[in-house]
Design an enzyme around this catalytic site. Structure first.
Site, PDB file in Angstrom:
ATOM      1  N   ASN A 101     -37.714 -38.069 -17.312  1.00 31.70           N
ATOM      2  CA  ASN A 101     -36.830 -39.212 -17.503  1.00 31.70           C
ATOM      3  C   ASN A 101     -35.422 -38.753 -17.893  1.00 31.70           C
ATOM      4  OD1 ASN A 101     -39.101 -40.669 -17.004  1.00 31.70           O
ATOM      5  ND2 ASN A 101     -39.510 -41.174 -19.142  1.00 31.70           N
ATOM      6  N   ASP A 103     -33.269 -40.872 -19.561  1.00 27.95           N
ATOM      7  CA  ASP A 103     -32.771 -41.958 -20.405  1.00 27.95           C
ATOM      8  C   ASP A 103     -32.583 -41.574 -21.872  1.00 27.95           C
ATOM      9  OD1 ASP A 103     -35.454 -41.970 -21.415  1.00 27.95           O
ATOM     10  OD2 ASP A 103     -36.036 -43.372 -19.848  1.00 27.95           O
ATOM     11  N   HIS A 118     -34.982 -33.372 -15.362  1.00 28.32           N
ATOM     12  CA  HIS A 118     -34.060 -33.939 -14.375  1.00 28.32           C
ATOM     13  C   HIS A 118     -32.695 -34.258 -14.977  1.00 28.32           C
ATOM     14  CE1 HIS A 118     -37.818 -35.274 -11.907  1.00 28.32           C
ATOM     15  NE2 HIS A 118     -37.564 -33.993 -11.814  1.00 28.32           N
ATOM     16  N   CYS A 126     -18.530 -32.305 -13.334  1.00 30.17           N
ATOM     17  CA  CYS A 126     -17.624 -32.144 -12.188  1.00 30.17           C
ATOM     18  C   CYS A 126     -18.245 -31.117 -11.243  1.00 30.17           C
ATOM     19  CB  CYS A 126     -16.246 -31.683 -12.645  1.00 30.17           C
ATOM     20  SG  CYS A 126     -15.158 -31.260 -11.257  1.00 30.17           S
ATOM     21  N   CYS A 178     -11.670 -35.592 -12.595  1.00 22.73           N
ATOM     22  CA  CYS A 178     -11.872 -34.562 -13.619  1.00 22.73           C
ATOM     23  C   CYS A 178     -10.507 -34.198 -14.213  1.00 22.73           C
ATOM     24  CB  CYS A 178     -12.516 -33.341 -12.964  1.00 22.73           C
ATOM     25  SG  CYS A 178     -12.656 -31.909 -14.048  1.00 22.73           S
ATOM     26  N   CYS A 181      -9.634 -30.202 -13.326  1.00 18.28           N
ATOM     27  CA  CYS A 181      -9.275 -29.731 -11.977  1.00 18.28           C
ATOM     28  C   CYS A 181      -8.762 -30.847 -11.064  1.00 18.28           C
ATOM     29  CB  CYS A 181     -10.473 -29.021 -11.332  1.00 18.28           C
ATOM     30  SG  CYS A 181     -11.758 -30.135 -10.737  1.00 18.28           S
ATOM     31  N   SER A 220     -46.512 -40.626 -15.729  1.00 19.34           N
ATOM     32  CA  SER A 220     -45.991 -39.971 -14.531  1.00 19.34           C
ATOM     33  C   SER A 220     -47.043 -40.032 -13.438  1.00 19.34           C
ATOM     34  CB  SER A 220     -45.638 -38.507 -14.801  1.00 19.34           C
ATOM     35  OG  SER A 220     -45.272 -37.873 -13.590  1.00 19.34           O
TER      36      SER A 220
END
Ligand SMILES: [Zn+2]
Length: 281
Positions: A101, A103, A118, A126, A178, A181, A220
């Site tokens: 997750n 969150d 994840h 960026c 960004c 850059c 899951s």
């Protein structure tokens, strides 16, 4: 032999040394939907990193939807399932947590030692120079760039934190850049579809799995290999696997010793209460 007896789960967790592997089903009771229904079918087609990178229109679409969804996603609170996991960890029964997750709700519930397979929607990266920003800061920039954009669309929140909005709104959405850059290749700091989990994080997680006494899969479906490979490793090493998930899972009865198909919040709350009661007596 697979059992569906909750007492077997209580026994397994009472012995400690449990690693929790958690997925979207743990957060649905906090109002964050799952990519898959109870039948295991995917309900949403998420944007891939390649699409986001290749096409400025795709970035407009992504960020406009995400801008509408963010206040709701950010307001999601841990549910009894997250609180029970944190309580079991504080009681020394659950050790590390590996979550699919994005969150941050395990940490919000008071858990630590959380590996976010994840990534997390709380940060933005960026893709041009690698600089990382807090999402709340990027949200401030987006508000300044889009003072007249109506953020109150009422569509359903989707699993990656965005809300489907009218195409006519997307063309007017202004991207931000960004500050290091100047690129507009900003991406939530999550592993998007089409990307893989960083190798060193995967190796750390394999090591944690192999050091565990048991694996507890929570919410899951194990449909994606990023989580399923840890179950394969545990099975190879003779580490028992218990699954508490509402609906379909990829794990077979040969791989799992305990399988409970039930709502996560009430199941975990009752598990934590039973074990707390035992320790008190
Ligand atoms: Zn940059």
């Amino acid at each position: 032999m697979v059992t569906t007896d909750p007492a077997a789960l209580t026994e397994l967790v009472s012995r400690g040394g449990v690693l929790a592997l958690t997925g979207a089903g743990l957060s649905t009771e906090s109002g964050i939907p799952d990519y898959r229904g109870a039948d295991g079918q995917r309900r949403f087609q998420p944007m891939t990193a390649q699409e986001l990178l290749a096409d400025p229109t795709a970035r407009q679409r992504y960020w406009a939807r995400s801008y509408v969804g963010w206040p709701r996603f950010a307001a999601a609170e841990p549910n009894p399932g997250h609180l029970a996991v944190a309580a079991l960890q504080q009681a020394g029964l659950i050790g590390p947590i590996i979550t699919q997750n994005v969150d941050g709700l395990h940490q919000a519930a008071g858990a630590d030692d959380v590996a976010e397979l994840h990534g997390s929607l709380t940060h933005v990266v960026c893709m041009h120079c690698g600089e990382r920003y807090e999402r709340t800061m990027v949200d401030d920039w987006l508000q300044l760039a889009n003072p007249d954009f109506d953020r109150s669309a009422t569509g359903p929140l989707r699993p990656d934190g965005d809300v489907a909005i009218a195409e006519s709104l997307i063309g007017d959405f202004r991207l931000v850049h960004c500050v290091i850059c100047g690129s507009d290749l900003l991406k939530p700091d999550v592993v998007m579809f089409g990307e893989s989990v960083p190798k060193d994080l995967v190796e750390q997680c394999f090591a944690r799995v192999q050091a565990a006494r048991a694996i507890l899969v929570l919410g899951s479906s194990l449909a994606v290999m990023s989580g399923y490979r840890f179950i394969r490793r545990a099975v190879r090493d003779g580490i028992p696997v218990a699954v508490v998930t509402h609906g379909w899972t990829r794990a077979t009865d040969e791989e799992v010793s305990i399988r409970i198909d039930a709502p996560l919040g009430s199941t975990l709350l009752s598990l934590a209460e039973t074990l707390a009661g035992r320790r008190a007596s």
